[in-house]
Design a protein around this motif. Structure first.
Motif, short mmCIF file in Angstrom:
data_model
loop_
_atom_site.label_atom_id
_atom_site.label_comp_id
_atom_site.label_asym_id
_atom_site.label_seq_id
_atom_site.Cartn_x
_atom_site.Cartn_y
_atom_site.Cartn_z
N VAL A 199 0.81 -1.22 0.00
CA VAL A 199 0.00 0.00 0.00
C VAL A 199 0.84 1.27 0.00
O VAL A 199 0.35 2.35 0.30
CB VAL A 199 -0.98 0.02 1.20
N GLY A 238 -6.47 -2.09 6.22
CA GLY A 238 -5.36 -1.41 5.58
C GLY A 238 -4.07 -1.37 6.36
O GLY A 238 -3.13 -0.67 6.00
N ASN A 290 -0.92 6.04 5.51
CA ASN A 290 -1.29 5.86 4.11
C ASN A 290 -1.94 7.12 3.56
O ASN A 290 -2.80 7.74 4.19
CB ASN A 290 -2.26 4.68 3.96
N SER A 330 -7.60 1.65 -7.31
CA SER A 330 -6.43 1.95 -6.49
C SER A 330 -5.77 0.67 -5.98
O SER A 330 -6.45 -0.24 -5.50
CB SER A 330 -6.85 2.81 -5.30
N HIS A 331 -4.45 0.61 -6.05
CA HIS A 331 -3.72 -0.54 -5.53
C HIS A 331 -3.89 -0.66 -4.02
O HIS A 331 -3.85 -1.76 -3.46
CB HIS A 331 -2.24 -0.46 -5.89
N VAL A 332 -4.11 0.46 -3.36
CA VAL A 332 -4.32 0.44 -1.91
C VAL A 332 -5.63 -0.27 -1.58
O VAL A 332 -5.68 -1.15 -0.72
CB VAL A 332 -4.32 1.88 -1.35
N GLN A 333 -6.68 0.12 -2.27
CA GLN A 333 -7.99 -0.48 -2.00
C GLN A 333 -8.03 -1.95 -2.41
O GLN A 333 -8.66 -2.78 -1.75
CB GLN A 333 -9.07 0.33 -2.72
N THR A 377 -6.06 6.33 2.63
CA THR A 377 -7.01 5.99 3.69
C THR A 377 -6.76 6.71 5.01
O THR A 377 -7.63 6.76 5.86
CB THR A 377 -6.98 4.48 3.97
N ALA A 423 -5.51 -3.97 -2.30
CA ALA A 423 -4.76 -4.69 -1.27
C ALA A 423 -5.61 -4.91 -0.03
O ALA A 423 -5.40 -5.88 0.72
CB ALA A 423 -3.50 -3.91 -0.91
N MET A 424 -6.58 -4.04 0.19
CA MET A 424 -7.48 -4.17 1.35
C MET A 424 -8.63 -5.11 1.06
O MET A 424 -9.48 -5.33 1.93
CB MET A 424 -8.02 -2.78 1.73
#
Length: 394
Positions: free
Chosen positions: A96, A124, A151, A333-336, A154, A338-339
C-alpha cells in the motif's frame, strides 16, 4: 470552494507566507556565495534546518533539504539498493505504499532484486507477521525495508514503529515515508531509530516544491544529485531559500500545534456522522482506531466516484477519488485492492482530507452536499433512497 483534499496538498498558513516573502523579493542572494546578502540567506536556511530538526527530534546535520517527497524517497531507496541491498538483492515493503516508493522498488525488481510487498488486513494495516518473515528472508547478506507511516489514501496509521524494530532485529536498514504523518501524529527519530525518513512541506501547510530527507548520523550515504556540492555534498543544486524558510516555519507551527494536543477528530467525525446518517449504503473505510484525524475514506453503494466528483465540484466541494498522483487513471487503487475491495467498491470511493484551515460550518455544508450528490446520482442511475442503514460509532 470548500477544500477537502488536504492529503493532496494543504493551503499555506499566513505565517508561512509572511516568512517566505522577503526571500521571494528583496532577499534574493544565493546562499552559497560569500557576501553579506548571501550570508543572510545561508543563515535563514540553517535556521529552517534547525526548526525541522527540532520537530523531528533530529540533529540539524541529519536534515537534507530536497525538492519534495518524491526526490526524498527516490534518493533514500536508490542509495539503499546500491549500498545495503547489493549483496542480498532483497527489498521488503508493503502493498500500500505511495507510488513514489512502489515505482522505484518495482524498477529494482526489473534489474534482479527480490522484492516482497507484504499484505495488509481489511483495515489497511500491515501484516507484521508476514513482514517479519519477509525480513528474515532478506537477513542473509543484508537488505533493506521501507514502510510508510500513514497511508495517503485511507489515512490509516501503519505499525511503522514495530516494523522498524523488526527490520533492525534482522539487520536490515529501514526507511519510512512519513510524508502523510508529519503534522498529524508524533514522529520522533530519537525514539524510533529509522535510518532514513522522507517528508514534504506542502503536506503540513508549507510550500510546494520543497521537502527533506532525514539521514541518521553514522549511516553511510551518497547523494543522488551531484554537482556543486550543496547541502554538505548530500544534494547538489542551489537551495530554494524561500521554500526552505517556509518549510521551517510550517514545521515550527506544526510542532506547536501537536504539542498543544490539537487535532481534527471532531470535524472528521461530525462529517462522517452526517454523511452516514443522511444517505444509505455508506461505508467508512480503513481501520477506525489507527487512523489520522484528517482523513475520511468513504465508499458509496450504487455510485461511481467519478460522477460524484463532478457533482461535488459543481457544488463547490473539492475532494478526490484517491491519491492525487493517480488522478485520471481508470484502474482501481492498488491500496484499496490490497485491502480486498472489489473493483466496484474501489470505484465508488472518495477521500476527504481536512486541514487546520477548515471550519465546522464548511464541514456541515460539505456533508450536506455529499448527501445531495449521492441522492442525485442514484436517481439518474435509477434507484436509491435515504436514511441511515449502518451503526456508526466514531
Amino acid at each position: 470552494m470548500i477544500y477537502l483534499d488536504a492529503n493532496a496538498t494543504t493551503p499555506m498558513l499566513p505565517e508561512v507566507v509572511e516568512a517566505m516573502m522577503p526571500w521571494l523579493t528583496e532577499q534574493y542572494c544565493n546562499p552559497n556565495a560569500s557576501y553579506r546578502g548571501a550570508k543572510a540567506a545561508r543563515k535563514a536556511v540553517e535556521q529552517a534546518r534547525e526548526q525541522v530538526a527540532v520537530w523531528l527530534g533530529a540533529l540539524p546535520e541529519e536534515v537534507v533539504f530536497m525538492s519534495g517527497g518524491t526526490e526524498s524517497t527516490n534518493t533514500a531507496l536508490k542509495w539503499l539498493a546500491r549500498w545495503v541491498g547489493r549483496k542480498s538483492g532483497r527489498v521488503v515493503t508493503t502493498a500500500v505504499e505511495h507510488s513514489a516508493v512502489l515505482k522505484v522498488i518495482e524498477n529494482f525488481a526489473q534489474v534482479g532484486y527480490a522484492v516482497e510487498k507484504c499484505g495488509v488486513d481489511s483495515g489497511g494495516r500491515l501484516d507484521l507477521e508476514a513482514f517479519d518473515e519477509a525480513c528474515a528472508r532478506a537477513e542473509e547478506g543484508g537488505g533493506f525495508a521501507s514502510v510508510m507511516a500513514v497511508n495517503n489514501e485511507t489515512g490509516v496509521i501503519q505499525p511503522w514503529v514495530e516494523a522498524c524494530e523488526k527490520a533492525h532485529a534482522r539487520g536490515l536498514a529501514f526507511h519510512t515515508d512519513a510524508i502523510q504523518a508529519m503534522g498529524k501524529v508524533e514522529v520522533n527519530v530519537r525514539e524510533v531509530p529509522v535510518d532514513f525518513l522522507s517528508l514534504s512541506a506542502h503536506k503540513f501547510h508549507g510550500p510546494k516544491g520543497v521537502g527533506a530527507l532525514y539521514v541518521r548520523s553514522g549511516c553511510r550515504f551518497e547523494p543522488l544529485l551531484r554537482g556543486g556540492g550543496q547541502e554538505s555534498d548530500r544534494r547538489s543544486g542551489t537551495e530554494n531559500v524561500a521554500g526552505i524558510v517556509g518549510m521551517g516555519k510550517a514545521a515550527e507551527l506544526a510542532r506547536l500545534w501537536l504539542e498543544a494536543g490539537r487535532d481534527l477528530r471532531g470535524l472528521r467525525d461530525d462529517f462522517e456522522a452526517r454523511v452516514v446518517g443522511g444517505v444509505e449504503g455508506v461505508t467508512v473505510n480503513g481501520d477506525l482506531i489507527h487512523r489520522v484525524s484528517t482523513t475520511s475514506h468513504l465508499s458509496f453503494e450504487r455510485c461511481e466516484a467519478a460522477g460524484l466528483l463532478i457533482l461535488l465540484d459543481e457544488m463547490g466541494v473539492a475532494c478526490s477519488a484517491g491519491s492525487a498522483c493517480m488522478t485520471g487513471k481508470q484502474q482501481p487503487s492498488h491500496v484499496q485492492k490490497a485491502m480486498g475491495f472489489s473493483d466496484g467498491k474501489a470505484r465508488s470511493s472518495l477521500r476527504f482530507g481536512f486541514s487546520r484551515m477548515n471550519t465546522r460550518e464548511e464541514v456541515v455544508e460539505a456533508a450536506g452536499c455529499v448527501v445531495k450528490a449521492v441522492e442525485k446520482l442514484r436517481r439518474v442511475q435509477g434507484g436509491g433512497g435515504t436514511g441511515p442503514v449502518m451503526v456508526y460509532s466514531p
